[in-house]
Design an enzyme around this catalytic site. Structure first.
Site, mmCIF file in Angstrom:
data_model
loop_
_atom_site.group_PDB
_atom_site.id
_atom_site.type_symbol
_atom_site.label_atom_id
_atom_site.label_comp_id
_atom_site.label_asym_id
_atom_site.label_seq_id
_atom_site.Cartn_x
_atom_site.Cartn_y
_atom_site.Cartn_z
ATOM 1 N N GLY A 176 28.796 -57.127 29.789
ATOM 2 C CA GLY A 176 28.079 -57.470 28.553
ATOM 3 C C GLY A 176 26.973 -56.477 28.252
ATOM 4 C CB THR A 223 30.318 -59.531 38.608
ATOM 5 O OG1 THR A 223 28.965 -59.870 38.934
ATOM 6 C CG2 THR A 223 31.262 -60.356 39.464
ATOM 7 C CB CYS A 224 34.080 -57.359 35.621
ATOM 8 S SG CYS A 224 35.784 -56.996 35.218
ATOM 9 C CB CYS A 270 38.071 -58.589 36.987
ATOM 10 S SG CYS A 270 36.724 -59.466 36.220
ATOM 11 C CE LYS A 315 41.377 -60.869 40.218
ATOM 12 N NZ LYS A 315 40.580 -61.910 39.595
ATOM 13 C CE1 TYR A 317 33.678 -49.909 33.323
ATOM 14 C CE2 TYR A 317 31.863 -51.084 32.283
ATOM 15 C CZ TYR A 317 33.199 -50.996 32.610
ATOM 16 O OH TYR A 317 34.065 -51.976 32.205
ATOM 17 C CE1 TYR A 340 39.942 -68.444 35.989
ATOM 18 C CE2 TYR A 340 38.452 -70.299 36.232
ATOM 19 C CZ TYR A 340 39.287 -69.532 35.458
ATOM 20 O OH TYR A 340 39.475 -69.859 34.146
ATOM 21 C CD GLU A 361 41.678 -64.816 40.760
ATOM 22 O OE1 GLU A 361 40.667 -64.181 41.106
ATOM 23 O OE2 GLU A 361 42.068 -64.894 39.577
ATOM 24 N N GLY A 406 31.610 -71.611 42.996
ATOM 25 C CA GLY A 406 30.971 -71.416 41.698
ATOM 26 C C GLY A 406 29.894 -70.343 41.737
ATOM 27 C CG HIS A 462 69.151 -62.992 27.340
ATOM 28 N ND1 HIS A 462 68.780 -64.073 28.101
ATOM 29 C CD2 HIS A 462 70.361 -62.580 27.787
ATOM 30 C CE1 HIS A 462 69.739 -64.315 28.987
ATOM 31 N NE2 HIS A 462 70.706 -63.428 28.825
ATOM 32 C CD GLU A 501 65.777 -65.480 27.695
ATOM 33 O OE1 GLU A 501 66.480 -65.536 26.680
ATOM 34 O OE2 GLU A 501 66.177 -64.990 28.776
HETATM 35 P P1 NDP Z 1 35.069 -72.314 40.160
HETATM 36 O O1 NDP Z 1 34.114 -73.011 39.268
HETATM 37 O O2 NDP Z 1 36.329 -71.780 39.583
HETATM 38 O O3 NDP Z 1 35.469 -73.284 41.359
HETATM 39 C C1 NDP Z 1 34.489 -73.835 42.185
HETATM 40 C C2 NDP Z 1 35.145 -74.643 43.288
HETATM 41 O O4 NDP Z 1 34.148 -74.998 44.234
HETATM 42 C C3 NDP Z 1 35.770 -75.933 42.812
HETATM 43 O O5 NDP Z 1 36.916 -76.188 43.575
HETATM 44 C C4 NDP Z 1 34.674 -76.960 43.069
HETATM 45 O O6 NDP Z 1 35.148 -78.249 43.365
HETATM 46 C C5 NDP Z 1 34.000 -76.416 44.302
HETATM 47 N N1 NDP Z 1 32.555 -76.666 44.348
HETATM 48 C C6 NDP Z 1 31.659 -76.502 43.361
HETATM 49 N N2 NDP Z 1 30.420 -76.768 43.782
HETATM 50 C C7 NDP Z 1 30.514 -77.101 45.081
HETATM 51 C C8 NDP Z 1 29.588 -77.505 46.078
HETATM 52 N N3 NDP Z 1 28.292 -77.587 45.816
HETATM 53 N N4 NDP Z 1 30.058 -77.800 47.315
HETATM 54 C C9 NDP Z 1 31.361 -77.717 47.599
HETATM 55 N N5 NDP Z 1 32.288 -77.355 46.688
HETATM 56 C C10 NDP Z 1 31.869 -77.052 45.456
HETATM 57 O O7 NDP Z 1 34.189 -71.170 40.860
HETATM 58 P P2 NDP Z 1 34.559 -69.789 41.559
HETATM 59 O O8 NDP Z 1 33.443 -69.514 42.474
HETATM 60 O O9 NDP Z 1 35.948 -69.788 42.069
HETATM 61 O O10 NDP Z 1 34.494 -68.750 40.350
HETATM 62 C C11 NDP Z 1 33.317 -68.652 39.553
HETATM 63 C C12 NDP Z 1 33.680 -68.281 38.131
HETATM 64 O O11 NDP Z 1 34.073 -66.922 38.079
HETATM 65 C C13 NDP Z 1 34.878 -69.045 37.579
HETATM 66 O O12 NDP Z 1 34.497 -70.289 37.041
HETATM 67 C C14 NDP Z 1 35.402 -68.111 36.539
HETATM 68 O O13 NDP Z 1 34.740 -68.351 35.327
HETATM 69 C C15 NDP Z 1 35.045 -66.741 37.078
HETATM 70 N N6 NDP Z 1 36.240 -66.086 37.663
HETATM 71 C C16 NDP Z 1 37.297 -65.822 36.848
HETATM 72 C C17 NDP Z 1 38.439 -65.232 37.337
HETATM 73 C C18 NDP Z 1 39.593 -64.976 36.427
HETATM 74 O O14 NDP Z 1 39.405 -64.979 35.215
HETATM 75 N N7 NDP Z 1 40.809 -64.758 36.928
HETATM 76 C C19 NDP Z 1 38.547 -64.856 38.739
HETATM 77 C C20 NDP Z 1 37.396 -65.200 39.525
HETATM 78 C C21 NDP Z 1 36.283 -65.790 38.986
HETATM 79 P P3 NDP Z 1 35.857 -79.255 42.329
HETATM 80 O O15 NDP Z 1 37.284 -79.302 42.742
HETATM 81 O O16 NDP Z 1 35.138 -80.530 42.515
HETATM 82 O O17 NDP Z 1 35.676 -78.694 40.969
#
Ligand code: NDP
Length: 448
Positions: free
Chosen positions: A16, A42-43, A48, A51, A99, A178, A182, A263, A437, A442
Site C-alpha cells: 500500500g 509483508t507480501c 505472498c 510463500k 521495489y 490462511y 498453506e 491472525g 474442452h 469448463e
Molecule cells: P486467519 O485469520 O486466516 O486464521 C486465524 C486462525 O487462528 C483461525 O483458525 C482462528 O481460529 C485461530 N485463532 C485466532 N485467534 C486465536 C487465538 N487467540 N488463539 C488460538 N487460535 C486463534 O489468520 P492467519 O494468521 O492465517 O492470516 C492472517 C491474514 O493474512 C489472513 O486473514 C489473510 O487476510 C492474510 N493472508 C492471506 C493469504 C492469501 O490471500 N492467500 C495468505 C496468508 C495470509 P477460528 O477457527 O476460531 O477462526
C-alpha cells in the site's frame, strides 16, 4: 501557509505504501517514505511471494509421484530444503531491489529507519531527525499475533518460517486459517509430519462449507493430523532439543517446529498516533473513513493497519485511491464487494461473492449448482482427489452471487469467474458460454 519538508510522508514501504508513494509523486507531490525493515513489506518479503514459491517447490512432490503414471521413470530423488530456502531468499532480494528502484525512478526519498508520528504534520525518525509533511500516510501493515501460553518463546510465526535452518521432521501448526493451511500443505508435501491444532472445530472460517470439508478430507488422506477444539496449552523443550506440545484434552505431541498462525494485528504500537488525536480501534487499527482519512484530517491510513480486508491487492487499491484523492484531484473510494480470494493450500481453494450460507441468510430464494468431479489428470494418475465447484445463484434475478471452487489451479480459474460475478452476470450467461474442452474450468458453464 506553513512550509513543510514534504507534501507526503509515508510510514511503511509495503504494497500500500509503495503504491501510494509512487502515484502521489507522479501527481507532482514531494514524497518520502520510511521503512524500518525491508522495502516491499509483508507480501514481498515474508508473505505472498516467498510463500507461493514454497508452494511451487513443494508441489513437485505430488507431480513427481504422478509422473510415473504418465510414463516417466525417475532416478533416485532427494529434496534440499536449504537450496529452495536460499533460492527463495534471493528472489526476495531481487524483488526488494525492484521495489526500491520503483521509488527511485519516481523520485521518492526513502529512509531505512523507523518513523513515528509526533503530531498532525510531524514525524520523528529513529536517528532523531524531525521532519514535517502536509500529509502523513500510515501504511505499517500488521504483525503476527502470538497467543499467551507457557513456552510460546519456543514457537515461530510466519515471519521466521522462511528461514528455518533445517526442514523439520515434525511440525505442529496452531490455527487453521490462511497461513496455517498453506504451510500445512507445504510441509506435508515436503514429507514432514504435520499436526494442525485449532481452537475451534473448523478450518478456514468464512469460506464455503463444502469446500472446507473437501479440503479437510483430502488433506487428512494425505496424512495431515487435526486436533480441533484443542489450542496449545504449553510447549516445553525436551532434553534432546525437540518440543513437547500439549494441546487441550490431548496427550503431548513431539515436534521439531511449532508454527503459530493465529491472525495478524495492525502494526500501530508506539507509532505516536495519539499525538495527533487518533484513538486506535479495539484491534489496534487506525479507524478511517471511505477516503482512508483518520480522525486527524492530515493523516490517512491504508492496508492491513486499517484492519479492513487483509489482502495485498486491496492495500494496493487503497494506496492508489488515497493518492488519486489527495494529490490527483480525483476523489476515489474502493468497492469492497466481491473481492476474490484464494488459499494456496494443496489443493488450493478460491472464492468470490457470497457463500451458500451467506446467500441463504440474505436472499429469499437461492439456487445452488455444484460440480463434483475428478480432474482428468488425477484420474489418469490414479489420484482419488476430486475437485468441487459451486455456483450460488439468486433464484429471482438469476444473478450469480458467488463462485467457490477447490481443485488444481482453482485460483487461476476463479480470477476470471470473479469478473463475471463483479459484472453481475446471470446463470443464463454462464450457460450461454460454450465450454472450453478439455479443461477443469469448463465445469463452470456445464452445471445444470
Ligand atoms: P486467519 O485469520 O486466516 O486464521 C486465524 C486462525 O487462528 C483461525 O483458525 C482462528 O481460529 C485461530 N485463532 C485466532 N485467534 C486465536 C487465538 N487467540 N488463539 C488460538 N487460535 C486463534 O489468520 P492467519 O494468521 O492465517 O492470516 C492472517 C491474514 O493474512 C489472513 O486473514 C489473510 O487476510 C492474510 N493472508 C492471506 C493469504 C492469501 O490471500 N492467500 C495468505 C496468508 C495470509 P477460528 O477457527 O476460531 O477462526
Amino acid at each position: 501557509m506553513p512550509d513543510y519538508d514534504y507534501d507526503l510522508f509515508v510510514i511503511g514501504a509495503g504494497s500500500g505504501g509503495v503504491r501510494a508513494s509512487r502515484i502521489a509523486a507522479s501527481h507532482g507531490a514531494r514524497v518520502a517514505v520510511a521503512e524500518e525493515f525491508r522495502i516491499g513489506g509483508t507480501c514481498v518479503i515474508r508473505g505472498c511471494v516467498p510463500k507461493k514459491l514454497l508452494v511451487y517447490g513443494s508441489q513437485f512432490a505430488h507431480e513427481l509421484e504422478d509422473a510415473a503414471q504418465f510414463g516417466w521413470t525417475l532416478g533416485a530423488m532427494s529434496f534440499d530444503w536449504a537450496k529452495l530456502r536460499d533460492f527463495v531468499a534471493s528472489d526476495v532480494d531481487r524483488l526488494e531491489q525492484a521495489y526500491t528502484a520503483t521509488l527511485d525512478n519516481n523520485k521518492v526519498e526513502h529512509f531505512h529507519e523507523r518513523a513515528v508520528v509526533t503530531g498532525p504534520n510531524g514525524i520523528r525518525l529513529a536517528s532523531g531527525r524531525e521532519v514535517s509533511a502536509k500529509h502523513i500516510l500510515v501504511a505499517t501493515g500488521a504483525w503476527p499475533v502470538m497467543p499467551e501460553f507457557p513456552g510460546n518463546e519456543h514457537c515461530i510465526t510466519s515471519n521466521e518460517v522462511f528461514h528455518l535452518a533445517e526442514l523439520p521432521r515434525r511440525v505442529v501448526i496452531q490455527g487453521a486459517g490462511y497461513i496455517a493451511m498453506e504451510f500445512a500443505g507445504i510441509f506435508n508435501a515436503l514429507g514432514c509430519q504435520v499436526t494442525v491444532v485449532n481452537r475451534s472445530d473448523q478450518i478456514l472460517r468464512g469460506y464455503d462449507e463444502s469446500l472446507r470439508d473437501r479440503l479437510l478430507q483430502i488433506t487428512m488422506a494425505r496424512g495431515i493430523d487435526y486436533r480441533f477444539n484443542s489450542p496449545i496449552e504449553r510447549v516445553e523443550r525436551n532434553a534432546d532439543g525437540t518440543l513437547a506440545v500439549t494441546t487441550k484434552g490431548h496427550d503431548p505431541v513431539t515436534a521439531d517446529t511449532v508454527l503459530v498462525a493465529t491472525g495478524r494485528r495492525p502494526n500501530t504500537q508506539g507509532l505516536g498516533l495519539e499525538s495527533a488525536g487518533i484513538a486506535l480501534g479495539s484491534n489496534g487499527e487506525v479507524p478511517v473513513d471511505d477516503y482512508n482519512r483518520s480522525a486527524c484530517s492530515s493523516i490517512h491510513a491504508v492496508g492491513d493497519v486499517t484492519d479492513r480486508v487483509q489482502l495485498t491487492p486491496v492495500a494496493i487499491r487503497e494506496g492508489q485511491a488515497f493518492a488519486d484523492t489527495v494529490f490527483g484531484g480525483k476523489p476515489t473510494t474502493i468497492d469492497y464487494a466481491n473481492i476474490p480470494s484464494a488459499v494456496f493450500s494443496q489443493p488450493p481453494l478460491a472464492g468470490v461473492g457470497l457463500t451458500e450460507a451467506q446467500a441463504r441468510g440474505a436472499f429469499r430464494e437461492i439456487k445452488v449448482f455444484t460440480s463434483d468431479f475428478r480432474p482428468m489428470k488425477n484420474m489418469f494418475a490414479e489420484r482419488a482427489e476430486r475437485g468441487l465447484y459451486k455456483l450460488v445463484v439468486d433464484a429471482v434475478s438469476d444473478k450469480v452471487l458467488g463462485v467457490h471452487m477447490i481443485g488444481p489451479e482453482a485460483p487461476e480459474v476463479l480470477q476470471a469467474a470473479a469478473i463475471a460475478v463483479k459484472a453481475g452476470l446471470t446463470k443464463a450467461d454462464f450457460d450461454a458460454t460454450v465450454a472450453l474442452h478439455p479443461s477443469m474450468a469448463e465445469e463452470l458453464v456445464l452445471m445444470r
